[in-house]
Write an enzyme that holds these catalytic residues in place. Structure first.
Site, PDB file in Angstrom:
ATOM      1  N   TYR A 135       3.266   7.545  -2.565  1.00 22.60           N
ATOM      2  CA  TYR A 135       2.337   7.145  -1.501  1.00 22.60           C
ATOM      3  C   TYR A 135       1.081   6.550  -2.138  1.00 22.60           C
ATOM      4  O   TYR A 135       0.506   7.134  -3.064  1.00 22.60           O
ATOM      5  CB  TYR A 135       1.937   8.352  -0.637  1.00 22.60           C
ATOM      6  CG  TYR A 135       0.881   7.979   0.389  1.00 22.60           C
ATOM      7  CD1 TYR A 135       1.259   7.572   1.658  1.00 22.60           C
ATOM      8  CD2 TYR A 135      -0.483   7.974   0.059  1.00 22.60           C
ATOM      9  CE1 TYR A 135       0.305   7.179   2.589  1.00 22.60           C
ATOM     10  CE2 TYR A 135      -1.436   7.574   0.977  1.00 22.60           C
ATOM     11  CZ  TYR A 135      -1.037   7.184   2.238  1.00 22.60           C
ATOM     12  OH  TYR A 135      -1.978   6.779   3.146  1.00 22.60           O
ATOM     13  N   GLU A 189      -2.022   0.259   3.248  1.00 20.67           N
ATOM     14  CA  GLU A 189      -1.176   1.389   2.848  1.00 20.67           C
ATOM     15  C   GLU A 189       0.220   0.929   2.443  1.00 20.67           C
ATOM     16  O   GLU A 189       0.795   0.064   3.098  1.00 20.67           O
ATOM     17  CB  GLU A 189      -1.073   2.361   4.029  1.00 20.67           C
ATOM     18  CG  GLU A 189      -0.278   3.619   3.735  1.00 20.67           C
ATOM     19  CD  GLU A 189      -0.067   4.464   4.984  1.00 20.67           C
ATOM     20  OE1 GLU A 189      -0.732   5.507   5.120  1.00 20.67           O
ATOM     21  OE2 GLU A 189       0.759   4.076   5.830  1.00 20.67           O
TER      22      GLU A 189
END
Ligand code: ADP
Ligand code: MG
Length: 386
Positions: free
Chosen positions: A109, A197
């Site tokens: 992530y 992201e």
């Protein structure tokens, strides 16, 4: 403005961020032949909606053959989707992206967010990608890495290297990763983003580093310096919001039944709070802007009346530079033009308020006046309940 996954990936491509090969994006009504499925596969078929969590909601499907990919893409178009990020609302899938699938070895992530406390962009990363970062922050906050970044200088080499060590990036991918992390910060800064992201960033079975998802949110207030972004369709705004924006009125639809027309964003917020305190719910946030002339007031009435939920209208205008008698004349003229058939409550305050109130009283219009915001809110709530 939120970008769809493929729009975000178009931005990534310009910064050299490694991506899987794209086979095409199709919209409702497009021929499935638009997809280039000449490779050997497998493929991944992905619903393009403005919410994450698509994987778990059936919006990301793997196809082993070209025929299967075509069939899945066809079925996904027009599908309704609810994910954990849509707050119970269902979104219609209007576009589908087909990418080549990769063999996933590891999921990481990584995002860049605006860290208001630090007053700077910050990288948020975790060696455990793929899952919900909110959940991880809750259960294992120690697994989340934060790196504040200087917006002018970008991510510095030593910071990028430290991040690669902290995330246990294999030697083979080390330089690709540091380049990637620096580019991600550049995407954030150059595009005036509030969020960029990649979840997940993948290290494939054959040891390549690839961004297989993208999420970009940009700051609408900076649209004026991004002509390409301004030209992009706003997938999130409702028809009413788009129309309001086009004529310079700041409008956000809400769930209640009292249409509010206010000048100034701060006063509009206070009006929403007061309506709530009086036991009601506003149908919208609407800031007519500083001018509040006949034209703007007429347009604002037209916008409010487009919302079928509205049962009463509350006009709360402060006459500062604009005097109350001018505003009152504007309200009278506008309400003649648009024929308001529902209860109308008007509260004026400020310069030449006495003259303004007189104009309203003598206008013959069916409206109720109020001396204070509290009184106006109570009257509007009562009127909406009638
Ligand atoms: P969302 O975040 O909305 O669930 P993602 O794009 O992250 O959507 O996809 C969900 C999961 O699907 C990923 O974590 C990954 O396991 C798998 N996936 C997505 N794209 C690919 C791809 N190109 N190749 C292989 N697997 C993929
Ligand atoms: Mg994702």
């Amino acid at each position: 403005m939120k970008l769809l996954e493929y729009e975000g990936k178009d931005v990534f491509a310009r910064y050299g961020i490694p991506l899987q090969k794209r086979c095409g994006v199709i919209k409702i009504g497009d021929s499935l032949d638009k997809l280039d499925l000449s490779g050997k596969g497998p493929w991944v078929v992905k619903a393009q909606v403005l919410a994450g969590g698509r994987g778990k909601a059936g919006g990301v499907k793997l196809a082993k053959t070209a025929a299967e990919a075509r069939e899945l893409a066809g079925k996904m178009l027009g599908m309704k989707m609810i994910t954990h990020q849509t707050q119970g609302k269902s979104l219609t899938v209007e576009e589908v992206l087909v990418d080549e699938a990769c063999d996933i070895g590891r999921e990481i992530y990584i995002s860049v967010v605006l860290d208001r406390k630090a007053g700077a962009p910050s990288i948020i990363a975790s060696a455990e990608g793929g899952m919900s970062i909110e959940e991880l922050a809750h259960t294992h906050p120690e697994k989340i890495i934060r790196v504040p970044v200087d917006a002018e200088a970008g991510l510095l080499d030593y910071q990028a290297r430290q991040l690669a060590f902290d995330l246990n990036i294999p030697k083979k991918n080390f330089c690709d990763f540091t380049d990637f992390a620096k580019s991600l910060v550049k995407v954030f800064v150059d595009n005036d983003a509030s969020l960029v992201e990649v979840n997940p960033l993948v290290i494939t079975g054959d040891e390549r580093l690839i961004a297989i998802d993208s999420k970009i949110v940009t700051d609408d207030n900076a649209l004026f310096r991004h002509k390409d972004q301004a030209a992009r369709p706003d997938h999130e705004a409702s028809e009413i919001e788009k129309e309001a924006k086009a004529i310079g009125i700041n409008h956000i639809g809400l769930d209640g039944d009292i249409g509010c027309m206010v000048n100034g964003a701060g006063l509009a917020m206070a009006t929403l709070d007061t309506v709530k305190m009086a036991g009601g719910d506003a149908a919208n946030f609407l800031d007519v802007g500083g001018g509040a002339n006949v034209d703007q007031v007429t347009k604002a009435f037209q916008i409010i009346l487009k919302d079928p939920k509205v049962k009463a209208i509350l006009v709360n205008i402060f006459g500062g530079i604009m005097k109350c008698d001018n505003i009152a004349a504007g309200v009278v003229e506008a309400s003649k033009k648009v024929q308001i058939k529902m209860p109308l409550i008007v509260r004026l305050e400020g310069t030449r308020v006495k003259e303004g109130k007189e104009i309203l009283a003598k206008s013959g219009l069916k409206l109720e006046q109020a001396d204070s915001l509290w009184e106006a809110a109570q009257k509007a709530v009562a009127a909406a309940k009638r």
